[in-house]
Structure formats: structure tokens, C-alpha cells
Design a protein around this motif. Structure first.
Motif, mmCIF file in Angstrom:
data_model
loop_
_atom_site.group_PDB
_atom_site.id
_atom_site.type_symbol
_atom_site.label_atom_id
_atom_site.label_comp_id
_atom_site.label_asym_id
_atom_site.label_seq_id
_atom_site.Cartn_x
_atom_site.Cartn_y
_atom_site.Cartn_z
ATOM 1 N N ALA A 199 0.824 -1.203 0.000
ATOM 2 C CA ALA A 199 0.000 0.000 0.000
ATOM 3 C C ALA A 199 0.861 1.257 0.000
ATOM 4 C CB ALA A 199 -0.932 0.002 1.213
ATOM 5 N N GLY A 200 1.931 1.245 0.810
ATOM 6 C CA GLY A 200 2.828 2.397 0.852
ATOM 7 C C GLY A 200 3.547 2.598 -0.454
ATOM 8 N N GLY A 201 3.948 1.489 -1.098
ATOM 9 C CA GLY A 201 4.607 1.604 -2.397
ATOM 10 C C GLY A 201 3.690 2.193 -3.444
ATOM 11 N N LEU A 202 2.418 1.766 -3.444
ATOM 12 C CA LEU A 202 1.453 2.310 -4.399
ATOM 13 C C LEU A 202 1.213 3.791 -4.157
ATOM 14 C CD1 LEU A 202 -0.562 1.806 -6.681
ATOM 15 C CD2 LEU A 202 -2.259 1.148 -4.944
ATOM 16 N N LYS A 203 1.071 4.170 -2.886
ATOM 17 C CA LYS A 203 0.864 5.587 -2.568
ATOM 18 C C LYS A 203 2.088 6.423 -2.935
ATOM 19 C CE LYS A 203 -2.518 5.091 1.178
ATOM 20 N NZ LYS A 203 -3.519 6.022 0.636
ATOM 21 N N THR A 204 3.275 5.857 -2.719
ATOM 22 C CA THR A 204 4.497 6.573 -3.080
ATOM 23 C C THR A 204 4.562 6.802 -4.584
ATOM 24 O OG1 THR A 204 5.662 5.633 -1.187
ATOM 25 C CG2 THR A 204 7.014 6.518 -2.965
ATOM 26 N N LEU A 205 4.184 5.793 -5.366
ATOM 27 C CA LEU A 205 4.160 5.932 -6.823
ATOM 28 C C LEU A 205 3.171 7.008 -7.244
ATOM 29 C CD1 LEU A 205 5.083 4.903 -9.589
ATOM 30 C CD2 LEU A 205 3.258 3.187 -9.474
ATOM 31 N N GLU A 206 1.990 7.002 -6.622
ATOM 32 C CA GLU A 206 1.001 8.038 -6.928
ATOM 33 C C GLU A 206 1.523 9.420 -6.569
ATOM 34 O OE1 GLU A 206 -2.511 6.980 -4.845
ATOM 35 O OE2 GLU A 206 -2.871 5.149 -5.993
ATOM 36 N N LEU A 207 2.225 9.524 -5.446
ATOM 37 C CA LEU A 207 2.777 10.800 -5.015
ATOM 38 C C LEU A 207 3.829 11.293 -5.996
ATOM 39 C CD1 LEU A 207 3.045 13.016 -2.855
ATOM 40 C CD2 LEU A 207 4.693 11.553 -1.677
ATOM 41 N N ALA A 208 4.705 10.382 -6.448
ATOM 42 C CA ALA A 208 5.753 10.771 -7.398
ATOM 43 C C ALA A 208 5.149 11.253 -8.707
ATOM 44 C CB ALA A 208 6.684 9.591 -7.642
ATOM 45 N N GLN A 209 4.035 10.655 -9.121
ATOM 46 C CA GLN A 209 3.400 11.045 -10.379
ATOM 47 C C GLN A 209 2.592 12.325 -10.255
ATOM 48 O OE1 GLN A 209 1.172 7.484 -11.253
ATOM 49 N NE2 GLN A 209 2.889 6.492 -12.303
ATOM 50 N N SER A 210 2.179 12.656 -9.024
ATOM 51 C CA SER A 210 1.338 13.840 -8.839
ATOM 52 C C SER A 210 2.106 15.145 -8.968
ATOM 53 C CB SER A 210 0.667 13.784 -7.468
ATOM 54 O OG SER A 210 1.616 13.992 -6.431
ATOM 55 N N GLY A 211 3.384 15.131 -8.596
ATOM 56 C CA GLY A 211 4.185 16.350 -8.665
ATOM 57 C C GLY A 211 3.843 17.375 -7.609
ATOM 58 N N ASP A 212 3.099 16.982 -6.572
ATOM 59 C CA ASP A 212 2.730 17.926 -5.510
ATOM 60 C C ASP A 212 3.951 18.285 -4.665
ATOM 61 O OD1 ASP A 212 0.108 17.834 -6.303
ATOM 62 O OD2 ASP A 212 -0.446 16.233 -4.897
ATOM 63 N N PRO A 213 3.972 19.497 -4.099
ATOM 64 C CA PRO A 213 5.063 19.858 -3.196
ATOM 65 C C PRO A 213 5.057 18.989 -1.946
ATOM 66 C CG PRO A 213 3.301 21.500 -3.107
ATOM 67 C CD PRO A 213 2.995 20.600 -4.260
ATOM 68 N N VAL A 214 6.226 18.743 -1.395
ATOM 69 C CA VAL A 214 6.356 17.836 -0.259
ATOM 70 C C VAL A 214 6.705 18.630 1.000
ATOM 71 C CG1 VAL A 214 7.596 15.872 0.698
ATOM 72 C CG2 VAL A 214 7.105 15.967 -1.762
ATOM 73 N N PRO A 215 5.808 18.676 2.006
ATOM 74 C CA PRO A 215 6.093 19.374 3.270
ATOM 75 C C PRO A 215 6.917 18.470 4.200
ATOM 76 C CG PRO A 215 3.868 18.520 3.312
ATOM 77 C CD PRO A 215 4.437 18.139 1.972
ATOM 78 N N TRP A 216 8.223 18.494 4.051
ATOM 79 C CA TRP A 216 9.075 17.517 4.720
ATOM 80 C C TRP A 216 8.977 17.570 6.238
ATOM 81 C CZ3 TRP A 216 10.550 13.563 2.129
ATOM 82 C CH2 TRP A 216 10.803 13.666 0.767
ATOM 83 N N GLY A 217 8.836 18.752 6.803
ATOM 84 C CA GLY A 217 8.754 18.856 8.260
ATOM 85 C C GLY A 217 7.544 18.119 8.809
#
Length: 265
Positions: A199-217
Motif C-alpha cells: 500500500a505504501g509503495g502504491l501511494k508513493t508511486l502516486e505521489l511521485a506522479q502527482s508532482g505535488d510539493p512535499v512538506p518535509w517537516g
């Protein structure tokens, strides 16, 4: 995200991921009650990484011989008890993976309604209570048959329905098959590892494809809090389960389902 939202959602995910009370029901109810905006895909990935870290840390001594036994079986050196359990975890994950591929769109579009979540919370809570009263056998997870693995694996596929609770339905199936409470919980938690990875891998793939900014903090804070709360939750649950049984969780599910019905029906 505001710090309070990060803390509440991360702690909530950590505490509810491994208890048989449905994390999805809680994560839907909290934003409704607070008016918070959606936390976003990146945060979901972060808190899942946190819960994965928690279960890996708790079972670290158990996982090493499982991996060694599994690797030995791949090399044709025979199937040890540890290797057999490792295969039971892998094969028990197959049904939910296939169900996710086939029914994923249906789950996302049709089954995420508050009414479905409320009914699943109550219905599968009652089923958990029945299994706890009927089951509670003496078998441990090392004595699972391949039929048992198939039954628990198919039960886990039902967790795609929001409100079911992945840990709740797999513990229910384990108890109904005659596993002890601790054994049913251990097998359920071991099954969570490949599920969270997938599930985490699928969500990570979706996140990488979305191009949304990442709030690292916010992500780092969320991952850390979810990991700490999930680890604490597993320790308490495993120490308490044999004495207390499942009835406190059944009653909680009935109360939560009632709240959801009152809010959304």
C-alpha cells in the motif's frame, strides 16, 4: 498542515492501525468533527511508513529466523517451521493484493460512504465478539495449515471495505480457526508487513506522479509520531489481549458505529 493536525492524525493512525477498531472510520470522523482539510497523499505515505517501522521494530527478533527459513526454502534446503510461517505470511497477502487490483476503483468510488463505514464497523465488530467467545483455542501461528492461511487471507481481503479493520478481520478469522488470541494477533501483525509495504509503495508511486510539493517537516513529524504510537500500541495490546479478550474493542466499535450513524445517517 497545522502542528495540531499533524500530531492528532499521526497518533490516531499509529494507535488505530493495529487495533481491531478500524483506522479508516477514525480518519473520516476526525476531519468532519474538526473541519480540517484533507491531509494529502504525502502525509498518508509518511504515517504508513511510521507504522511499518513500528511493526518491524517490534518483531525484529521474530523476523530474522523467518527470513532465514524462507531463503533456505528458496535454495531447496527444505521447509522449516520458520520458513513455513514466512510463506504463510506471503501467501496470506495474495488475496488482498488481487482484490485490490480488481475492486480498488469500486472501493474508492462507492464504498467510502459514511454509512458503509458505520455498518461495517458495527457488523464486523459483532463478528469479532462472536469469534472471541467461540474461539480462543490453543494453537499458535506455527501450526497454521494452508487452508487456514487461505481463510485468513481471504478474510483480509474484506478489509478493503472501509470500516472493516484489517487487524480486526484477520484476528476474527484466526480466532474462528482455533488460534489463541496472542497467536491470532501475531499472525495478523506479521500479515500487516507486506500489506503496508504494498500500500505504501502504491501511494508513493502516486505521489511521485502527482508532482505535488512535499512538506518535509510535517511528514517527518507524522512518521515519527505514528511509529512511536504504533509501537506502544502493539506492546500494550500483546501484553493485554490474553487477559482482557476482544470484548472492550467490540463495545468500542459498537459505540463508534453508533456515533457515525448519528452524524451521517
Amino acid at each position: 498542515m497545522e502542528p495540531l493536525q499533524v500530531a492528532v492524525l499521526a497518533l490516531l493512525q499509529g494507535f488505530t492501525e493495529f487495533l481491531p477498531i478500524s483506522s479508516s472510520a477514525h480518519l473520516i470522523l476526525v476531519p468532519v468533527l474538526t473541519g480540517w482539510p484533507d491531509q494529502g497523499l504525502a502525509f498518508d505515505v509518511a504515517v504508513h511508513v511510521g507504522t511499518l517501522a513500528a511493526v518491524l521494530a517490534y518483531f525484529r527478533d521474530r523476523l530474522r529466523p523467518l527470513l532465514a527459513g524462507w531463503w533456505s526454502s528458496l535454495r531447496g534446503e527444505g521447509l522449516t517451521a520458520e520458513g513455513r510461517l514466512a510463506w504463510a505470511v506471503i501467501l496470506g497477502t495474495v488475496p488482498v493484493g488481487l482484490a485490490g487490483l480488481v475492486f480498488g476503483d469500486l472501493v474508492e468510488t462507492r464504498l467510502r460512504s459514511p454509512l458503509v463505514i458505520a455498518l461495517a464497523t458495527v457488523g464486523f465488530g459483532l463478528l469479532l465478539g462472536w469469534a472471541d467467545r467461540r474461539g480462543g483455542g490453543a494453537r499458535d501461528e506455527g501450526r497454521l495449515t494452508w487452508r487456514d492461511v487461505a481463510v485468513v487471507g481471504c478474510a483480509q481481503a474484506l478489509a478493503l471495505v472501509p470500516g472493516t479493520s484489517r487487524s480486526g478481520i484477520t484476528i476474527t478469522a484466526g480466532l474462528a480457526l482455533g488460534l489463541s488470541r496472542e497467536a491470532a494477533a501475531r499472525y495478523s501483525f506479521l500479515l500487516s508487513i507486506p500489506v503496508i509495504v504494498l500500500a505504501g509503495g502504491l501511494k508513493t508511486l502516486e505521489l511521485a506522479q502527482s508532482g505535488d510539493p512535499v512538506p518535509w517537516g510535517a511528514l517527518l513529524a507524522g512518521a515519527g509520531l505514528s511509529a512511536a504510537s504504533a509501537y506502544l500500541c502493539i506492546r500494550i495490546f500483546m501484553a493485554w489481549i490474553e487477559r482482557a479478550g476482544m470484548m472492550p474493542f467490540v463495545l468500542y466499535r459498537l459505540a463508534l458505529g453508533g456515533v457515525l450513524l448519528a452524524v451521517f445517517a
